[in-house]
Design a protein around this motif. Structure first.
Motif, PDB file in Angstrom:
ATOM      1  N   PHE A 147      46.092  22.176  42.243  1.00 58.70           N
ATOM      2  CA  PHE A 147      45.289  22.502  41.325  1.00 58.70           C
ATOM      3  C   PHE A 147      44.594  24.181  41.432  1.00 58.70           C
ATOM      4  N   VAL A 148      44.150  24.261  42.421  1.00 60.30           N
ATOM      5  CA  VAL A 148      43.146  25.717  42.592  1.00 60.30           C
ATOM      6  C   VAL A 148      44.718  26.366  43.026  1.00 60.30           C
ATOM      7  N   LEU A 149      46.149  25.970  43.364  1.00 61.52           N
ATOM      8  CA  LEU A 149      47.085  26.963  43.757  1.00 61.52           C
ATOM      9  C   LEU A 149      47.344  27.392  42.481  1.00 61.52           C
ATOM     10  N   ILE A 150      47.977  26.631  42.038  1.00 62.79           N
ATOM     11  CA  ILE A 150      49.053  26.191  40.886  1.00 62.79           C
ATOM     12  C   ILE A 150      48.301  27.169  39.159  1.00 62.79           C
ATOM     13  N   LEU A 151      46.765  26.630  39.906  1.00 61.97           N
ATOM     14  CA  LEU A 151      45.732  27.360  38.181  1.00 61.97           C
ATOM     15  C   LEU A 151      45.931  28.790  39.028  1.00 61.97           C
ATOM     16  N   LEU A 152      46.303  29.495  39.497  1.00 58.65           N
ATOM     17  CA  LEU A 152      46.301  30.507  40.428  1.00 58.65           C
ATOM     18  C   LEU A 152      47.554  31.366  40.022  1.00 58.65           C
ATOM     19  N   MET A 153      48.363  30.564  40.031  1.00 57.32           N
ATOM     20  CA  MET A 153      49.460  30.756  39.759  1.00 57.32           C
ATOM     21  C   MET A 153      49.996  31.110  38.392  1.00 57.32           C
ATOM     22  N   TYR A 154      49.170  30.659  37.654  1.00 58.90           N
ATOM     23  CA  TYR A 154      49.418  30.286  36.061  1.00 58.90           C
ATOM     24  C   TYR A 154      48.824  31.571  34.853  1.00 58.90           C
ATOM     25  N   LEU A 155      47.639  31.844  36.412  1.00 60.68           N
ATOM     26  CA  LEU A 155      46.998  33.621  35.963  1.00 60.68           C
ATOM     27  C   LEU A 155      47.954  34.057  36.018  1.00 60.68           C
ATOM     28  N   VAL A 156      48.556  34.393  37.232  1.00 57.04           N
ATOM     29  CA  VAL A 156      49.391  35.289  38.048  1.00 57.04           C
ATOM     30  C   VAL A 156      50.771  35.327  36.571  1.00 57.04           C
ATOM     31  N   ILE A 157      51.206  34.270  36.331  1.00 55.95           N
ATOM     32  CA  ILE A 157      52.332  34.340  35.472  1.00 55.95           C
ATOM     33  C   ILE A 157      51.630  34.410  34.588  1.00 55.95           C
ATOM     34  N   LEU A 158      51.251  34.819  33.485  1.00 54.15           N
ATOM     35  CA  LEU A 158      49.517  35.253  32.297  1.00 54.15           C
ATOM     36  C   LEU A 158      49.839  36.281  32.237  1.00 54.15           C
ATOM     37  N   LEU A 159      49.710  37.138  33.630  1.00 56.67           N
ATOM     38  CA  LEU A 159      49.217  38.114  33.516  1.00 56.67           C
ATOM     39  C   LEU A 159      50.270  39.524  33.652  1.00 56.67           C
ATOM     40  N   GLY A 160      51.178  38.984  34.770  1.00 62.31           N
ATOM     41  CA  GLY A 160      52.310  39.748  34.863  1.00 62.31           C
ATOM     42  C   GLY A 160      52.955  39.768  34.149  1.00 62.31           C
ATOM     43  N   ASN A 161      53.342  38.812  33.222  1.00 64.50           N
ATOM     44  CA  ASN A 161      54.536  38.404  32.242  1.00 64.50           C
ATOM     45  C   ASN A 161      53.668  39.755  30.581  1.00 64.50           C
ATOM     46  N   GLY A 162      52.739  38.978  30.898  1.00 65.56           N
ATOM     47  CA  GLY A 162      51.638  39.976  30.039  1.00 65.56           C
ATOM     48  C   GLY A 162      51.910  41.075  29.984  1.00 65.56           C
ATOM     49  N   VAL A 163      51.435  41.843  31.159  1.00 64.11           N
ATOM     50  CA  VAL A 163      52.193  43.080  31.158  1.00 64.11           C
ATOM     51  C   VAL A 163      53.176  44.202  30.593  1.00 64.11           C
TER      52      VAL A 163
END
Length: 318
Positions: free
Chosen positions: A28-44
């Motif tokens: 849960f923690v690992l996938i959540l962190l990766m999901y936040l990175v996806i939103l941030l990286g692709n959003g930027v």
């Protein structure tokens, strides 16, 4: 889509990692962190390609589409996965399952076509640079991107429409984190030959054809690059397509690894492999969308310069 046979099965139970609760909290923690990175990286990346007028070119337009697609793809399944890690009884309604399958299938097929379109863009840019502004004018590259989305959506509509018309009158436990279409088809209490044939044809069109197209494009690209007399010229030409080539290798390489590895025959090995297959599929769904913006940022000077300028203007306004 007409959701037939809802009277037989009102919903499904997602098995996930129910048998290994300790792993659920960690993932849960690992996938959540990766999901936040996806939103941030692709959003930027999307923000950069919109705000910087110097990046209003076909290559960055396709890159912005790829980033938006990765956000849509992960958002269609990752929140459900995260909720499943925390919920003892992981249930999903028939209609929600159909919608989730449609979105995931559509995004996957769209990405295959879009990567092929990006290969065509690189082919024209390197092999026919003088004609590039004419061939890849705005009306053309916008139509190419739109056709990728339409093709992926149409294919998904066909596959999911066939799936939801099947009767599900027996076991309703899906041995997966999400409503993965192959896992759902296994629960149907009817002949799924039409579904198998339809998906086979779709795989040829949306996996085989783009791979062949990308392969041929890069044969011509590499041939053209090798003909450039100066070393600096060859490096500059190759740098314009290296990020795309890296993404293609990772994307299709992971698919081949997932579906090409042999199956275990003994029951214990099969159970362990079943867990590993689900985890590989899960990380495939988050790892590639997370790596895409990183690859394009690290291997692209224009993106790095634009990001630095935006950060400096935000942190140190004049």
């Amino acid at each position: 889509m007409k959701l037939a046979n809802q009277s037989t099965v009102a919903g499904f139970v997602l098995l996930g990692l129910s048998n290994q609760p300790k792993l659920e909290k960690m993932f849960f923690v690992l996938i959540l962190l990766m999901y936040l990175v996806i939103l941030l990286g692709n959003g930027v990346l999307i923000l950069v390609t919109i705000l910087d007028s110097c990046l209003h070119t076909p290559m960055y337009f396709f890159l912005g589409n790829l980033s938006f697609l990765d956000i849509c793809y992960t958002t269609s399944s990752i929140p459900l996965v995260l909720d499943g890690f925390l919920t003892p009884r992981k249930t999903i309604s028939f209609s929600a399952c159909a919608i989730q399958m449609f979105l995931s299938f559509a995004m996957g097929a769209t990405e295959c076509v879009l990567l092929g379109m990006m290969a065509l863009d690189r082919y024209v840019a390197i092999c026919n640079p003088l004609r590039y502004p004419v061939v890849m004018r705005k009306a053309v590259y916008v139509s190419m991107a739109a056709s990728s989305w339409l093709a992926g959506g149409a294919n998904s509509l066909v596959q999911i429409s066939l799936a939801v018309q099947l009767p599900f009158c027996g076991d309703n436990v899906i041995n997966h984190f999400t409503c993965e279409i192959l896992a759902v088809l296994k629960l149907a209490c009817a002949d799924i030959s039409i579904n198998v044939v339809s998906m086979g044809v779709a795989n040829v069109i949306f996996l085989g054809v783009p791979v062949l197209f990308i392969l041929v494009s890069y044969i011509f690209i590499l041939t053209t690059i090798l003909r450039i007399p100066s070393v600096e010229g060859r490096k500059k030409a190759f740098s314009t397509c290296s990020a795309h080539l890296t993404v293609v290798v990772i994307f299709y390489g992971t698919i081949l690894f997932m579906y090409g590895k042999p199956k275990s025959k003994d029951s214990l090995g099969a159970d362990n492999q079943d867990v590993s297959d689900k985890l590989i599929s899960l990380f495939y769904g988050v790892l590639i969308p997370m790596l895409n913006p990183i690859i394009y940022s690290l291997r692209n000077k224009d993106v790095k310069v634009t990001v630095k300028n935006l950060v400096s203007q935000k942190c140190f306004p004049r």
